[in-house]
Design a protein around this motif. Structure first.
Motif, PDB file in Angstrom:
ATOM      1  N   UNK A   1       1.585  -2.849   5.223  1.00 44.50           N
ATOM      2  CA  UNK A   1       0.202  -2.463   4.936  1.00 44.50           C
ATOM      3  C   UNK A   1      -0.265  -3.082   3.630  1.00 44.50           C
ATOM      4  N   UNK A   2       0.601  -3.051   2.612  1.00 46.33           N
ATOM      5  CA  UNK A   2       0.237  -3.636   1.323  1.00 46.33           C
ATOM      6  C   UNK A   2      -0.062  -5.125   1.467  1.00 46.33           C
ATOM      7  N   UNK A   3       0.779  -5.833   2.215  1.00 44.36           N
ATOM      8  CA  UNK A   3       0.564  -7.264   2.402  1.00 44.36           C
ATOM      9  C   UNK A   3      -0.769  -7.536   3.098  1.00 44.36           C
ATOM     10  N   UNK A   4      -1.062  -6.764   4.125  1.00 46.81           N
ATOM     11  CA  UNK A   4      -2.315  -6.970   4.860  1.00 46.81           C
ATOM     12  C   UNK A   4      -3.516  -6.573   4.004  1.00 46.81           C
ATOM     13  N   UNK A   5      -3.414  -5.452   3.269  1.00 53.05           N
ATOM     14  CA  UNK A   5      -4.507  -5.052   2.379  1.00 53.05           C
ATOM     15  C   UNK A   5      -4.762  -6.124   1.320  1.00 53.05           C
TER      16      UNK A   5
ATOM     17  N   UNK B   1      -0.412   5.897   0.706  1.00 49.00           N
ATOM     18  CA  UNK B   1       1.022   5.678   0.485  1.00 49.00           C
ATOM     19  C   UNK B   1       1.247   4.446  -0.385  1.00 49.00           C
ATOM     20  N   UNK B   2       0.476   3.395  -0.134  1.00 45.85           N
ATOM     21  CA  UNK B   2       0.582   2.184  -0.963  1.00 45.85           C
ATOM     22  C   UNK B   2       0.189   2.499  -2.408  1.00 45.85           C
TER      23      UNK B   2
ATOM     24  N   UNK C   1       2.218  -3.434  -5.485  1.00 48.87           N
ATOM     25  CA  UNK C   1       1.484  -3.308  -6.742  1.00 48.87           C
ATOM     26  C   UNK C   1       0.159  -4.072  -6.664  1.00 48.87           C
ATOM     27  N   UNK C   2       0.194  -5.265  -6.096  1.00 46.39           N
ATOM     28  CA  UNK C   2      -1.018  -6.065  -5.935  1.00 46.39           C
ATOM     29  C   UNK C   2      -2.066  -5.309  -5.128  1.00 46.39           C
TER      30      UNK C   2
ATOM     31  N   UNK D   1      -5.829  -3.501  -5.942  1.00 42.81           N
ATOM     32  CA  UNK D   1      -6.980  -3.844  -5.126  1.00 42.81           C
ATOM     33  C   UNK D   1      -7.643  -2.635  -4.499  1.00 42.81           C
ATOM     34  N   UNK D   2      -6.846  -1.628  -4.163  1.00 45.33           N
ATOM     35  CA  UNK D   2      -7.384  -0.421  -3.539  1.00 45.33           C
ATOM     36  C   UNK D   2      -8.150   0.450  -4.520  1.00 45.33           C
TER      37      UNK D   2
END
Length: 219
Positions: free
Chosen positions: A18-22, A59-60, A102-103, A107-108
């Motif tokens: 999810x983090x990678x896609x976000x 969660x991210x 973290x990235x 961004x979120x």
């Protein structure tokens, strides 16, 4: 126990995917289908662990917030708040460059993703930019108490400038610019420390980070 371990591993894979896609597509554009495909987990399996995309984003954000705490809390014990701050910025930029959680967490904290998280009551507590700025300001206040902050420098104003610069480095570094990202932190501090540090304190500070000195020393 085996089922619990398997479930924990699946959640870990889903959070990272999810983090990678976000990070690549943004919260609004990212789809459950893209996340499940990236994770190698069926959509049904994803929904078993996370009810929706916002739950994944939360969660991210939680995971990223915990990581940020580890790189800040560990920096406050050496008695030199300005050096602790310099060191933490180097570590943060490295994490933004190589850690998608973290990235994505940073961004979120902006735009529609932040609005969505806050609406559910979770995002405000995990706003990494607020968390980061409060810690940076705390380090400048500590430096002021130590007598290492230059006279007339406002901890609040200095913190705002540093946070803005680091966020900008993260964004521009992600675009491939060599002047920003991790490689831009040392020149930034070489420029800024003479303005921020009190007379007599500048010689104690290492713009490249104290970790760089330790790494160069023979073992």
């Amino acid at each position: 126990m085996v089922k619990q371990e398997r479930a924990a591993r699946t959640r870990e894979v889903l959070v990272r995917a999810a983090a990678e896609v976000f990070a690549e597509e943004g919260f609004v554009t990212a789809s459950i289908a893209a996340i499940s495909k990236r994770a190698g987990v069926s959509a049904g399996g994803l929904h078993f662990h996370f009810g929706n995309k916002t739950a994944l984003a939360e969660a991210v954000a939680r995971r990223a917030s915990a990581t940020l705490r580890t790189i800040t809390v560990s920096r406050v014990s050496d008695g030199n708040a300005l050096q602790a701050l310099v060191d933490s910025t180097h570590e943060l930029m490295e994490l933004l460059a190589r850690d998608p959680v973290v990235n994505a967490g940073f961004g979120l904290c902006a735009g529609t993703g932040a609005v969505t998280l806050t609406a559910r009551g979770g995002g405000a507590g995990w706003d990494l930019r607020v968390q980061w700025q409060r810690w940076v300001e705390g380090m400048f206040r500590a430096a002021q108490r130590e007598g290492r902050l230059a006279e007339g420098v406002s901890p609040q104003a200095a913190a705002a400038a540093v946070v803005a610069a680091m966020v900008g480095f993260g964004v521009l570094g992600a675009g491939g610019s060599r002047r920003f990202g991790p490689s831009g932190v040392t020149p930034y501090w070489q420029l800024m420390l003479p303005r921020l540090a009190a007379q007599g304190s500048l010689g104690e500070l290492i713009p490249a980070g104290s970790g760089a000195v330790r790494a160069s020393q023979p073992h």
